[in-house]
Motif scaffolding. Sequence first.
Motif, PDB file in Angstrom:
ATOM      1  N   ASP A  81     -96.551   1.571 -11.506  1.00  0.00           N
ATOM      2  CA  ASP A  81     -97.698   1.105 -12.291  1.00  0.00           C
ATOM      3  C   ASP A  81     -98.609   2.304 -12.546  1.00  0.00           C
ATOM      4  O   ASP A  81     -98.352   3.411 -12.081  1.00  0.00           O
TER       5      ASP A  81
ATOM      6  N   SER B 156     -91.695  -3.077 -22.530  1.00  0.00           N
ATOM      7  CA  SER B 156     -92.134  -4.466 -22.534  1.00  0.00           C
ATOM      8  C   SER B 156     -90.915  -5.373 -22.625  1.00  0.00           C
ATOM      9  O   SER B 156     -89.958  -5.047 -23.333  1.00  0.00           O
TER      10      SER B 156
ATOM     11  N   ASP C 241     -90.562  -8.112 -24.151  1.00  0.00           N
ATOM     12  CA  ASP C 241     -90.351  -8.717 -25.470  1.00  0.00           C
ATOM     13  C   ASP C 241     -90.148  -7.683 -26.588  1.00  0.00           C
ATOM     14  O   ASP C 241     -90.299  -7.992 -27.755  1.00  0.00           O
TER      15      ASP C 241
ATOM     16  N   ASP D 267     -94.317  -1.195 -16.972  1.00  0.00           N
ATOM     17  CA  ASP D 267     -94.503  -2.338 -17.856  1.00  0.00           C
ATOM     18  C   ASP D 267     -95.769  -2.079 -18.661  1.00  0.00           C
ATOM     19  O   ASP D 267     -96.827  -1.815 -18.100  1.00  0.00           O
ATOM     20  N   SER D 268     -95.675  -2.147 -19.974  1.00  0.00           N
ATOM     21  CA  SER D 268     -96.838  -1.839 -20.821  1.00  0.00           C
ATOM     22  C   SER D 268     -98.003  -2.784 -20.563  1.00  0.00           C
ATOM     23  O   SER D 268     -99.153  -2.437 -20.840  1.00  0.00           O
ATOM     24  N   ASP D 269     -97.731  -3.961 -20.027  1.00  0.00           N
ATOM     25  CA  ASP D 269     -98.813  -4.887 -19.710  1.00  0.00           C
ATOM     26  C   ASP D 269     -99.725  -4.329 -18.612  1.00  0.00           C
ATOM     27  O   ASP D 269    -100.848  -4.768 -18.461  1.00  0.00           O
ATOM     28  N   GLU D 270     -99.225  -3.337 -17.883  1.00  0.00           N
ATOM     29  CA  GLU D 270    -100.012  -2.694 -16.837  1.00  0.00           C
ATOM     30  C   GLU D 270    -100.898  -1.587 -17.402  1.00  0.00           C
ATOM     31  O   GLU D 270    -101.726  -1.032 -16.690  1.00  0.00           O
ATOM     32  N   ASN D 271    -100.685  -1.217 -18.664  1.00  0.00           N
ATOM     33  CA  ASN D 271    -101.403  -0.098 -19.259  1.00  0.00           C
ATOM     34  C   ASN D 271    -101.913  -0.484 -20.632  1.00  0.00           C
ATOM     35  O   ASN D 271    -101.141  -0.577 -21.582  1.00  0.00           O
ATOM     36  N   PRO D 272    -103.210  -0.693 -20.785  1.00  0.00           N
ATOM     37  CA  PRO D 272    -103.770  -1.150 -22.063  1.00  0.00           C
ATOM     38  C   PRO D 272    -103.516  -0.191 -23.223  1.00  0.00           C
ATOM     39  O   PRO D 272    -103.268  -0.625 -24.346  1.00  0.00           O
TER      40      PRO D 272
ATOM     41  N   ARG E 230     -99.857  -0.512 -24.215  1.00  0.00           N
ATOM     42  CA  ARG E 230     -99.658  -1.830 -24.814  1.00  0.00           C
ATOM     43  C   ARG E 230    -100.122  -1.828 -26.266  1.00  0.00           C
ATOM     44  O   ARG E 230     -99.436  -2.321 -27.158  1.00  0.00           O
ATOM     45  N   LYS E 231    -101.272  -1.240 -26.523  1.00  0.00           N
ATOM     46  CA  LYS E 231    -101.808  -1.194 -27.890  1.00  0.00           C
ATOM     47  C   LYS E 231    -100.891  -0.377 -28.800  1.00  0.00           C
ATOM     48  O   LYS E 231    -100.591  -0.787 -29.920  1.00  0.00           O
TER      49      LYS E 231
ATOM     50  N   GLN F 206     -97.743  -2.310 -29.567  1.00  0.00           N
ATOM     51  CA  GLN F 206     -97.975  -3.396 -30.524  1.00  0.00           C
ATOM     52  C   GLN F 206     -98.055  -2.856 -31.948  1.00  0.00           C
ATOM     53  O   GLN F 206     -97.591  -3.498 -32.887  1.00  0.00           O
TER      54      GLN F 206
END
Length: 118
Positions: free
Chosen positions: A13, A33, A35, A64-69, A72-73, A76
Amino acid sequence: MTEEERKHVVDTDDQHLRRLTHEHMKVFAKFTSADCAICQALAPPFAKFVDEPGNESILFVRLDSDENPVARKLMQQKVAPFFVSYCQGRMLECDNLTTEAEVVAQLARLRAFVPVHT
């Protein structure tokens, strides 16, 4: 780096990534990610890079990109995994990559990078 660490991709993480990038000379990180179709397609090649000649001194990590804003951006916006190369605790390169060839090229640049010896 221990032989056990070198044999596989380390799941981590954000908090532990910082420690790992300072403990290991070279780190190649993939922000992924569940998805993301491209992330899934690049998972097998990323895992096999660990055992390729020339990569023995590189620690491969997956986050996991959900752990890193930030990651994640970026994921997306571009719908692709985010790869980051580190040497001596410093970021050398980061980009959204969509093909195995792009990942291989970034990894080759990390392999070729000559660290500063102090």
